[in-house]
Design a protein around this motif. Structure first.
Motif, mmCIF file in Angstrom:
data_model
loop_
_atom_site.group_PDB
_atom_site.id
_atom_site.type_symbol
_atom_site.label_atom_id
_atom_site.label_comp_id
_atom_site.label_asym_id
_atom_site.label_seq_id
_atom_site.Cartn_x
_atom_site.Cartn_y
_atom_site.Cartn_z
ATOM 1 N N LEU A 287 -33.341 -39.924 146.020
ATOM 2 C CA LEU A 287 -32.535 -41.019 145.509
ATOM 3 C C LEU A 287 -33.048 -41.406 144.125
ATOM 4 O O LEU A 287 -34.212 -41.778 143.973
ATOM 5 C CB LEU A 287 -32.616 -42.240 146.424
ATOM 6 N N HIS A 288 -32.190 -41.302 143.121
ATOM 7 C CA HIS A 288 -32.541 -41.745 141.781
ATOM 8 C C HIS A 288 -32.305 -43.261 141.677
ATOM 9 O O HIS A 288 -31.703 -43.856 142.580
ATOM 10 C CB HIS A 288 -31.724 -40.976 140.755
ATOM 11 N N PRO A 289 -32.775 -43.918 140.619
ATOM 12 C CA PRO A 289 -32.541 -45.364 140.492
ATOM 13 C C PRO A 289 -31.068 -45.713 140.675
ATOM 14 O O PRO A 289 -30.190 -45.110 140.048
ATOM 15 C CB PRO A 289 -33.023 -45.659 139.075
ATOM 16 N N GLY A 290 -30.799 -46.648 141.579
ATOM 17 C CA GLY A 290 -29.425 -47.041 141.885
ATOM 18 C C GLY A 290 -28.724 -46.131 142.874
ATOM 19 O O GLY A 290 -27.574 -46.400 143.257
ATOM 20 N N GLY A 291 -29.385 -45.069 143.304
ATOM 21 C CA GLY A 291 -28.754 -44.109 144.201
ATOM 22 C C GLY A 291 -28.800 -44.535 145.660
ATOM 23 O O GLY A 291 -29.596 -45.381 146.059
ATOM 24 N N GLY A 292 -27.920 -43.920 146.456
ATOM 25 C CA GLY A 292 -27.901 -44.214 147.880
ATOM 26 C C GLY A 292 -26.611 -43.766 148.531
ATOM 27 O O GLY A 292 -25.860 -42.950 147.986
ATOM 28 N N ASN A 293 -26.359 -44.322 149.711
ATOM 29 C CA ASN A 293 -25.152 -44.011 150.477
ATOM 30 C C ASN A 293 -24.583 -45.320 151.012
ATOM 31 O O ASN A 293 -25.111 -45.896 151.957
ATOM 32 C CB ASN A 293 -25.468 -43.053 151.623
ATOM 33 N N ASP A 294 -23.506 -45.804 150.383
ATOM 34 C CA ASP A 294 -22.843 -47.028 150.822
ATOM 35 C C ASP A 294 -21.684 -46.743 151.765
ATOM 36 O O ASP A 294 -21.151 -47.658 152.391
ATOM 37 C CB ASP A 294 -22.323 -47.816 149.614
ATOM 38 N N GLN A 295 -21.290 -45.470 151.856
ATOM 39 C CA GLN A 295 -20.168 -45.094 152.724
ATOM 40 C C GLN A 295 -20.584 -45.074 154.188
ATOM 41 O O GLN A 295 -19.788 -45.351 155.082
ATOM 42 C CB GLN A 295 -19.639 -43.725 152.298
ATOM 43 N N GLY A 296 -21.857 -44.744 154.432
ATOM 44 C CA GLY A 296 -22.376 -44.711 155.799
ATOM 45 C C GLY A 296 -22.674 -43.305 156.258
ATOM 46 O O GLY A 296 -21.841 -42.404 156.123
ATOM 47 N N PHE A 297 -23.880 -43.130 156.760
ATOM 48 C CA PHE A 297 -24.329 -41.841 157.292
ATOM 49 C C PHE A 297 -24.256 -41.928 158.807
ATOM 50 O O PHE A 297 -24.905 -42.760 159.439
ATOM 51 C CB PHE A 297 -25.765 -41.578 156.829
ATOM 52 N N GLY A 298 -23.445 -41.064 159.414
ATOM 53 C CA GLY A 298 -23.214 -41.105 160.857
ATOM 54 C C GLY A 298 -21.734 -40.995 161.151
ATOM 55 O O GLY A 298 -20.892 -41.042 160.248
ATOM 56 N N ALA A 299 -21.398 -40.842 162.448
ATOM 57 C CA ALA A 299 -20.007 -40.668 162.865
ATOM 58 C C ALA A 299 -19.926 -40.908 164.373
ATOM 59 O O ALA A 299 -20.956 -40.958 165.063
ATOM 60 C CB ALA A 299 -19.513 -39.262 162.516
ATOM 61 N N PRO A 300 -18.717 -41.054 164.924
ATOM 62 C CA PRO A 300 -18.591 -41.214 166.376
ATOM 63 C C PRO A 300 -19.257 -40.061 167.123
ATOM 64 O O PRO A 300 -19.044 -38.891 166.808
ATOM 65 C CB PRO A 300 -17.074 -41.210 166.586
ATOM 66 N N GLY A 301 -20.096 -40.393 168.088
ATOM 67 C CA GLY A 301 -20.780 -39.392 168.895
ATOM 68 C C GLY A 301 -22.009 -38.792 168.245
ATOM 69 O O GLY A 301 -22.693 -37.968 168.857
ATOM 70 N N ILE A 302 -22.330 -39.198 167.007
ATOM 71 C CA ILE A 302 -23.440 -38.616 166.257
ATOM 72 C C ILE A 302 -24.577 -39.627 166.130
ATOM 73 O O ILE A 302 -24.366 -40.762 165.691
ATOM 74 C CB ILE A 302 -22.992 -38.169 164.849
ATOM 75 N N GLU A 303 -25.785 -39.229 166.509
ATOM 76 C CA GLU A 303 -26.975 -40.053 166.306
ATOM 77 C C GLU A 303 -27.650 -39.623 165.008
ATOM 78 O O GLU A 303 -27.543 -38.456 164.602
ATOM 79 C CB GLU A 303 -27.941 -39.907 167.483
ATOM 80 N N LYS B 95 -29.224 -35.542 161.756
ATOM 81 C CA LYS B 95 -28.111 -35.970 162.595
ATOM 82 C C LYS B 95 -27.877 -34.929 163.687
ATOM 83 O O LYS B 95 -28.166 -33.742 163.504
ATOM 84 C CB LYS B 95 -26.839 -36.192 161.781
ATOM 85 N N ARG B 96 -27.365 -35.401 164.815
ATOM 86 C CA ARG B 96 -27.138 -34.516 165.963
ATOM 87 C C ARG B 96 -26.089 -35.149 166.866
ATOM 88 O O ARG B 96 -26.027 -36.377 166.992
ATOM 89 C CB ARG B 96 -28.450 -34.321 166.729
ATOM 90 N N ARG B 97 -25.286 -34.313 167.517
ATOM 91 C CA ARG B 97 -24.318 -34.844 168.471
ATOM 92 C C ARG B 97 -25.058 -35.232 169.749
ATOM 93 O O ARG B 97 -25.750 -34.414 170.363
ATOM 94 C CB ARG B 97 -23.223 -33.816 168.783
#
Length: 260
Positions: A66-82, A133-135
């Motif tokens: 992650l560079h300065p200001g970087g990241g994930n605002d959309q969300g990491f994960g999905a239905p059924g996924i840990e 991540k994994r189902r």
């Protein structure tokens, strides 16, 4: 030789690599050969995809800078996924559900299936993450829960009674969880007690030191920054060499019977 060491362009020597890829069996992926992957949701980040089902794994591992200001605002994960996040270096601010977590080096966050995590760089420089991540394989009437903390708070367990090999477990040893994350640390000269053969698979990122690793009865030198995939029934064991503790974080599927 790769974006991680900022050594690109024409090589000054022969093109060569320590990497080994034997799909479905094992793989050694070295930092010099890693490339960046563009993935929706990751902004101002360098993302490398490591293990995937294309390699033979039932999970996906990532190395993220992650560079300065970087990241994930959309969300990491999905239905059924840990999902699982570990801070290799730097500091991040992460959110899951209604909770916010300030995670520094050694910090971690596990989210149960269907719950997304978001995160942003909270340092003045870069931060580096190991993502998984994994189902999820469920059991009727049971479900995992969110877990967060830091490795400094984890119990240090003598691995199979050996005082110079230390195990740390990130998640509760409950059947609600179908996987766990661990750190295994070897003092110089320490080793596994035997060469393991089992149905569980691993994805391991080496955090410190150097070692020799037995992968399907081939002894391979490994060091900090390397990544190892070990498939089901791939023979495996290691020992530390040099003067620094040899340690790695790794995943392991557990607490479930085999489906036929």
């Amino acid at each position: 030789m790769g974006y991680l060491n900022n050594n690109t362009g024409y090589p000054q020597d022969l093109l060569m690599s320590r990497a080994i890829v034997k799909r479905g069996n094992y793989a050694l992926i070295t930092p010099d050969g890693l490339v960046k992957n563009i993935i929706p949701g990751f902004e101002n980040c360098d993302v490398t995809i490591l293990s995937t089902p294309k390699l033979g794994a039932t999970f996906v591992d990532y190395l993220v800078t992650l560079h300065p200001g970087g990241g994930n605002d959309q969300g990491f994960g999905a239905p059924g996924i840990e999902t699982f996040l570990y801070v290799i270096s730097g500091a991040i601010s992460a959110c899951a559900g209604d909770e916010r977590y300030s995670l520094t080096q050694g910090g971690y966050l596990y989210c149960p299936p269907g719950e997304k995590m978001t995160f942003t760089n909270a340092s003045n420089g870069t931060s580096q993450l190991f993502l998984y991540k994994r189902r999820y394989t469920g059991i009727e009437g049971r479900a995992p829960w969110r877990v967060s903390g830091n490795t400094s708070q984890l119990e240090r367990i003598q691995y199979e009674g050996m005082s110079n090999v230390i195990l740390q477990d990130f998640l509760p040893k409950e059947i609600d969880f179908d996987m766990n994350m661990h750190i295994l640390s070897f003092e110089p000269g320490a080793s596994h007690g035997y060469i393991e053969t089992h149905v569980q698979e691993h994805g391991a990122y080496i955090l410190s030191g150097q070692g020799m690793y037995n992968l399907d009865n081939e002894w391979v030198p490994v060091k900090k920054g390397d990544y190892i995939f070990m498939g089901a029934y791939s023979l495996q064991a290691g020992y530390g060499v040099g003067s620094e503790t040899f340690s790695y974080i790794y995943s392991k599927d557990c607490h479930r019977d085999v489906e036929i």
